[in-house]
Design an enzyme around this catalytic site. Structure first.
Site, PDB file in Angstrom:
ATOM      1  N   GLU A  41      -6.216  -4.644  10.341  1.00  0.00           N
ATOM      2  CA  GLU A  41      -5.198  -3.613  10.588  1.00  0.00           C
ATOM      3  C   GLU A  41      -5.590  -2.800  11.819  1.00  0.00           C
ATOM      4  O   GLU A  41      -6.393  -1.862  11.711  1.00  0.00           O
ATOM      5  CB  GLU A  41      -5.113  -2.658   9.397  1.00  0.00           C
ATOM      6  CG  GLU A  41      -4.653  -3.291   8.111  1.00  0.00           C
ATOM      7  CD  GLU A  41      -4.004  -2.259   7.198  1.00  0.00           C
ATOM      8  OE1 GLU A  41      -2.845  -2.450   6.855  1.00  0.00           O
ATOM      9  OE2 GLU A  41      -4.646  -1.252   6.858  1.00  0.00           O
ATOM     10  N   GLY A 100       1.600   2.557  10.992  1.00  0.00           N
ATOM     11  CA  GLY A 100       2.610   3.618  10.975  1.00  0.00           C
ATOM     12  C   GLY A 100       3.251   3.908  12.324  1.00  0.00           C
ATOM     13  O   GLY A 100       4.040   4.844  12.451  1.00  0.00           O
ATOM     14  N   HIS A 122      -9.959   1.369   4.466  1.00  0.00           N
ATOM     15  CA  HIS A 122      -8.708   1.655   5.177  1.00  0.00           C
ATOM     16  C   HIS A 122      -8.959   2.678   6.289  1.00  0.00           C
ATOM     17  O   HIS A 122      -9.720   3.625   6.103  1.00  0.00           O
ATOM     18  CB  HIS A 122      -7.646   2.186   4.198  1.00  0.00           C
ATOM     19  CG  HIS A 122      -6.289   2.194   4.833  1.00  0.00           C
ATOM     20  ND1 HIS A 122      -5.894   3.178   5.699  1.00  0.00           N
ATOM     21  CD2 HIS A 122      -5.256   1.317   4.760  1.00  0.00           C
ATOM     22  CE1 HIS A 122      -4.662   2.906   6.122  1.00  0.00           C
ATOM     23  NE2 HIS A 122      -4.267   1.777   5.567  1.00  0.00           N
ATOM     24  N   GLU A 146      -7.316   5.080   7.406  1.00  0.00           N
ATOM     25  CA  GLU A 146      -7.030   6.493   7.103  1.00  0.00           C
ATOM     26  C   GLU A 146      -8.230   7.150   6.427  1.00  0.00           C
ATOM     27  O   GLU A 146      -8.449   8.354   6.568  1.00  0.00           O
ATOM     28  CB  GLU A 146      -5.760   6.596   6.251  1.00  0.00           C
ATOM     29  CG  GLU A 146      -4.508   6.434   7.110  1.00  0.00           C
ATOM     30  CD  GLU A 146      -3.303   5.866   6.380  1.00  0.00           C
ATOM     31  OE1 GLU A 146      -3.302   5.835   5.131  1.00  0.00           O
ATOM     32  OE2 GLU A 146      -2.357   5.431   7.066  1.00  0.00           O
ATOM     33  N   SER A 201       2.456  -1.702  10.462  1.00  0.00           N
ATOM     34  CA  SER A 201       3.876  -1.668  10.832  1.00  0.00           C
ATOM     35  C   SER A 201       4.641  -2.958  10.512  1.00  0.00           C
ATOM     36  O   SER A 201       5.617  -3.287  11.183  1.00  0.00           O
ATOM     37  CB  SER A 201       4.048  -1.341  12.314  1.00  0.00           C
ATOM     38  OG  SER A 201       3.689   0.003  12.563  1.00  0.00           O
ATOM     39  N   GLY A 203       4.444   1.518   4.855  1.00  0.00           N
ATOM     40  CA  GLY A 203       5.763   2.156   4.798  1.00  0.00           C
ATOM     41  C   GLY A 203       6.857   1.270   4.209  1.00  0.00           C
ATOM     42  O   GLY A 203       7.596   1.696   3.309  1.00  0.00           O
ATOM     43  N   ASN A 232       0.862  -1.182   0.000  1.00  0.00           N
ATOM     44  CA  ASN A 232       0.000   0.000   0.000  1.00  0.00           C
ATOM     45  C   ASN A 232       0.902   1.237   0.000  1.00  0.00           C
ATOM     46  O   ASN A 232       1.476   1.588   1.029  1.00  0.00           O
ATOM     47  CB  ASN A 232      -0.897  -0.030   1.260  1.00  0.00           C
ATOM     48  CG  ASN A 232      -1.737   1.231   1.383  1.00  0.00           C
ATOM     49  OD1 ASN A 232      -1.786   2.056   0.473  1.00  0.00           O
ATOM     50  ND2 ASN A 232      -2.394   1.397   2.523  1.00  0.00           N
ATOM     51  N   TRP A 233       1.023   1.841  -1.157  1.00  0.00           N
ATOM     52  CA  TRP A 233       1.939   2.987  -1.283  1.00  0.00           C
ATOM     53  C   TRP A 233       1.343   4.279  -0.734  1.00  0.00           C
ATOM     54  O   TRP A 233       2.033   5.286  -0.651  1.00  0.00           O
ATOM     55  CB  TRP A 233       2.325   3.182  -2.754  1.00  0.00           C
ATOM     56  CG  TRP A 233       3.515   2.358  -3.154  1.00  0.00           C
ATOM     57  CD1 TRP A 233       4.163   1.440  -2.378  1.00  0.00           C
ATOM     58  CD2 TRP A 233       4.200   2.391  -4.415  1.00  0.00           C
ATOM     59  NE1 TRP A 233       5.209   0.886  -3.083  1.00  0.00           N
ATOM     60  CE2 TRP A 233       5.253   1.460  -4.333  1.00  0.00           C
ATOM     61  CE3 TRP A 233       4.021   3.107  -5.593  1.00  0.00           C
ATOM     62  CZ2 TRP A 233       6.128   1.226  -5.386  1.00  0.00           C
ATOM     63  CZ3 TRP A 233       4.893   2.869  -6.652  1.00  0.00           C
ATOM     64  CH2 TRP A 233       5.935   1.954  -6.538  1.00  0.00           C
ATOM     65  N   LYS A 234       0.058   4.258  -0.415  1.00  0.00           N
ATOM     66  CA  LYS A 234      -0.599   5.476   0.096  1.00  0.00           C
ATOM     67  C   LYS A 234      -0.331   6.638  -0.869  1.00  0.00           C
ATOM     68  O   LYS A 234      -0.248   6.436  -2.061  1.00  0.00           O
ATOM     69  CB  LYS A 234      -0.137   5.765   1.520  1.00  0.00           C
ATOM     70  CG  LYS A 234      -0.244   4.544   2.413  1.00  0.00           C
ATOM     71  CD  LYS A 234      -0.115   4.829   3.868  1.00  0.00           C
ATOM     72  CE  LYS A 234      -0.294   3.513   4.637  1.00  0.00           C
ATOM     73  NZ  LYS A 234      -0.457   3.674   6.052  1.00  0.00           N
TER      74      LYS A 234
HETATM   75  P1  PGA Z   1       2.175   0.643   7.702  1.00  0.00           P
HETATM   76  O1  PGA Z   1       0.775   0.827   6.946  1.00  0.00           O
HETATM   77  O2  PGA Z   1       2.759  -0.678   7.257  1.00  0.00           O
HETATM   78  O3  PGA Z   1       3.001   1.806   7.278  1.00  0.00           O
HETATM   79  O4  PGA Z   1       1.869   0.631   9.174  1.00  0.00           O
HETATM   80  C1  PGA Z   1      -0.079  -0.247   6.723  1.00  0.00           C
HETATM   81  C2  PGA Z   1      -1.336   0.240   6.076  1.00  0.00           C
HETATM   82  O5  PGA Z   1      -1.771   1.366   6.370  1.00  0.00           O
HETATM   83  O6  PGA Z   1      -1.941  -0.465   5.245  1.00  0.00           O
END
Ligand code: PGA
Length: 246
Positions: free
Chosen positions: A168, A174, A99, A101, A207, A229, A11-13
């Site tokens: 998640e 993060g 997600h 976010e 993470s 990340g 997931n490159w966001k």
């Molecule tokens: P992260 O993100 O590995 O940076 O914690 C995971 C995600 O949001 O899918």
């Protein structure tokens, strides 16, 4: 060492530009050199990179997904939005929905349900994210929260064969923190119990990195990992995959 088929989703966001795509060459090489291929790699870049990525990954086993979509299955006057069929049209085969976010910026379970249904109609496979906040975890509400996210998010979705679940925990994304193995095993078992025997694959995300993967891979009811990340570096991403099978 695990012997089962595993998913590794990047997931490159909101990261990456046209130059970033070159970093995938190493991952393509790695994937090709792995004749047994007991895993699937899926890259979910920002929308701007879906087309170039899917072109670059054409003729490889690596697939491309999107990170979100508008819930409307048809075209419409929704400035700044894209729907699932537009994403499919430029090469996406998967889509991350729910997600945290996006939940944090106002997406409700009901809205996520509409998005899931529109994406299924468009022929995309869904990576459906669920997870509890730290406050919910502390108040021992994890199972209750996950049950609601699953029940409403998948309401009247009859055919779940194109759904992959990603657990998640919000507090893990993060932050560098991951659940302890006991909690993770219990929670993933609880999620499994919400489905019939042939339920969806269940991934863990939050993470994940090349260090803690040794701890995470021990939970053998997990079918793979959603990596944020650490997926931006092809070396770290490859290390995660390698270590999962070592
Ligand atoms: P992260 O993100 O590995 O940076 O914690 C995971 C995600 O949001 O899918």
């Amino acid at each position: 060492m695990t012997n089962k088929y595993m998913y590794f989703i990047a997931n490159w966001k909101m990261f990456g530009d046209l130059r970033t795509i070159n970093t995938l060459d190493n991952v393509v090489k790695f994937s090709k050199s792995n004749k047994k291929n007991k895993f699937k790699i899926i890259y979910c870049p920002p929308n701007t990179l879906i087309r170039p990525l899917s072109k670059r990954l054409n003729k490889t086993k690596i697939e491309v997904g999107a990170q979100n979509c508008h819930e409307n299955e048809n075209y419409g006057a929704f400035t700044g939005s894209v729907n699932s069929k537009m994403l499919k049209n430029v090469g996406a085969k998967y889509i991350i929905l729910g997600h945290s976010e996006n939940r944090q910026s106002g997406e409700t379970d009901r809205l996520i349900n509409l998005k899931i249904k529109s994406a299924i109609k468009a022929g995309l496979k869904i990576i459906f994210c669920i997870g509890e906040t730290l406050a919910e975890k502390r108040n021992k509400k994890t199972n209750q929260v996950l049950a609601k996210q699953i029940n409403t998010g998948l309401k009247s979705v009859k055919n779940k064969s194109n759904i992959i679940l990603a657990y998640e925990p919000v507090w893990s994304i993060g932050s560098g923190l991951i659940p302890n193995n006991n909690d993770l095993l219990k929670t993933v078992s609880f999620i499994k119990s919400k489905f019939t025997k042939k339920g969806p694959k269940i991934l863990y995300g939050g993470s994940v990195n090349s260090k803690n993967i040794s701890q995470l891979k021990v939970i053998n009811i997990i079918d793979g990992f959603l990596v944020g990340g650490a997926s931006q570096s092809s070396k770290n991403f490859i290390d995660i995959i390698k270590k999962t099978f070592n």
